[in-house]
Design a protein around this motif. Sequence first.
Motif, PDB file in Angstrom:
ATOM      1  N   ASP A 220       8.409   7.401  75.866  1.00  0.00           N
ATOM      2  CA  ASP A 220       8.871   6.240  76.659  1.00  0.00           C
ATOM      3  C   ASP A 220       8.601   4.940  75.915  1.00  0.00           C
ATOM      4  OD1 ASP A 220       9.580   4.525  78.691  1.00  0.00           O
ATOM      5  OD2 ASP A 220       7.918   5.022  79.997  1.00  0.00           O
TER       6      ASP A 220
ATOM      7  N   HIS B   2      15.292   0.789  75.979  1.00  0.00           N
ATOM      8  CA  HIS B   2      14.231  -0.220  75.948  1.00  0.00           C
ATOM      9  C   HIS B   2      13.208   0.169  74.896  1.00  0.00           C
ATOM     10  CE1 HIS B   2      10.645   1.601  77.969  1.00  0.00           C
ATOM     11  NE2 HIS B   2      11.510   2.337  78.622  1.00  0.00           N
TER      12      HIS B   2
ATOM     13  N   TYR C 263       3.210  10.704  80.323  1.00  0.00           N
ATOM     14  CA  TYR C 263       4.011   9.608  80.841  1.00  0.00           C
ATOM     15  C   TYR C 263       3.116   8.432  81.186  1.00  0.00           C
ATOM     16  CZ  TYR C 263       6.831   6.865  84.068  1.00  0.00           C
ATOM     17  OH  TYR C 263       7.465   5.822  84.697  1.00  0.00           O
ATOM     18  N   HIS C 264       3.376   7.284  80.581  1.00  0.00           N
ATOM     19  CA  HIS C 264       2.569   6.079  80.841  1.00  0.00           C
ATOM     20  C   HIS C 264       1.080   6.362  80.703  1.00  0.00           C
ATOM     21  CE1 HIS C 264       5.610   3.217  82.908  1.00  0.00           C
ATOM     22  NE2 HIS C 264       6.198   3.954  82.000  1.00  0.00           N
TER      23      HIS C 264
ATOM     24  N   GLU D 237      11.318  -3.826  80.047  1.00  0.00           N
ATOM     25  CA  GLU D 237      11.701  -2.762  80.991  1.00  0.00           C
ATOM     26  C   GLU D 237      10.515  -2.362  81.861  1.00  0.00           C
ATOM     27  OE1 GLU D 237      12.717   1.378  82.439  1.00  0.00           O
ATOM     28  OE2 GLU D 237      10.974   0.677  81.346  1.00  0.00           O
ATOM     29  N   GLU D 238       9.371  -2.171  81.205  1.00  0.00           N
ATOM     30  CA  GLU D 238       8.187  -1.686  81.927  1.00  0.00           C
ATOM     31  C   GLU D 238       7.650  -2.724  82.908  1.00  0.00           C
ATOM     32  OE1 GLU D 238       7.701   1.292  81.707  1.00  0.00           O
ATOM     33  OE2 GLU D 238       7.923   2.062  79.674  1.00  0.00           O
TER      34      GLU D 238
HETATM   35 ZN   LIG Z   1       8.238   3.594  81.181  1.00  0.00          ZN
END
Ligand SMILES: [Zn+2]
Length: 432
Positions: free
Chosen positions: A272, A254, A402-403, A304-305
Amino acid sequence: MQTVLSRLLLVWAVLSVGIRATAQNPKALKYDVRILTGASFSGRGYVDKGCEKAARYLVRRLKEAGVAPATPDTSYLQAYSFPVNTFPLPLQLVLNKKELRPGIDYLVEARNPSFATEKAKVRRVDVARTFEKTDSAARIAALSAQGGVVLFQHADTVVQRSFLRASLPPDSLPAGLYLVPVKGKMTWTVRTRQLAKGATVVYVQDSVLPKKVRKITTQLPAKLVGADKNRQFNVCGMIPGTAQPDSFIVFTAHYDHLGEMGKGTVFPGASDNASGTATVLDLARYYAQHPQRYSMLFVFFSGEEAGLLGSQYYTEHPIKPLDRIRFLINLDMVGECAEGASVVNATKHPEVFAQLEQLNKEQSLLPNLKAGGEASNSDHYHFSKLGVPAFFIFGNGGKGHYHDVFDTAEDLSLTHTENLQKLLIRFVSALQ
Ligand SMILES: [Zn+2]
């Protein structure tokens, strides 16, 4: 004249780094990660059409590599749409006289509607003392009666936060602003709707909260964008097979991320999943030069998210028959493999996993491969559910961004990603 020309050629050569590069080119990999996480794509989300611009970039890169469109037309694009909640304007949060930094000091709940107030009083509610003995109707009634701005005091402990989550989930909160203190890592996301009862929730780092929060001034504009105004694209390229072009080996990743939480607060999403996107692009470049017996299909998903929406749409509207997929490999967060990689679905396909492990050991490519079970945590999921044999591979190691706003290209090592590519190339040859 000649100097000018050679200079121009040099500039062109520098600019086209990776464009003509062959596979497993760490320079091309780094270049694509840097571009995908750059300002022009706004975190590949829903502000300033960041995700759509990234789709156009991928199409350009596939064309440059000589990868054919897999779509029935020549666009490489599969269009679909979904609603999404966005924060396109700058956010402001001032407690007493202290202005907090979006993304670092606080995150807005991704389902928030707009909220604004000037020098409003903040009511402090001790979660444990006020609520633990009451039932949920009484809790909500107590909050509704007073409205305004509530600071959930001491919600920064794990116990209190999980109590709050269970007993007063954001959807149940009446309209108003709720400040929830958090200790440590904050993780943002994307949502496709706003909170049911119109509450606005803000997660604030406990360490930046003034001792006594008295007054608040805040501007937290949000905009729910309808599906009709939010067209998204899956990007699909292929290299036809030399012997069995109707069978496919598929690589997916993604390319969307979270975008911006208020203008200027970008979530770059290097790990990501610029990492997986760049890795699959590089593999596509390799296979353009090295066609296989089977057709090689490369699908870059958006959405995706927001809940695996791109891959869900693809599996409901497959461009190539799903039952002709020999194997699918989804890469998500592969920029850090210093501690090896995890393979989701390994226990579902133990023989294939054993083969992958064997190939890895033969050349000591990654420190180890961890066998995982089934999980719905990335785009392989909708394929797996329909019986398509698939692995989802993610790397282990790195700094754990992450995020968050710290997931940048500068902080992504990509040191073992080349070895992961080598392993995948060997794996694909073994499948033939
Ligand atoms: Zn993600």
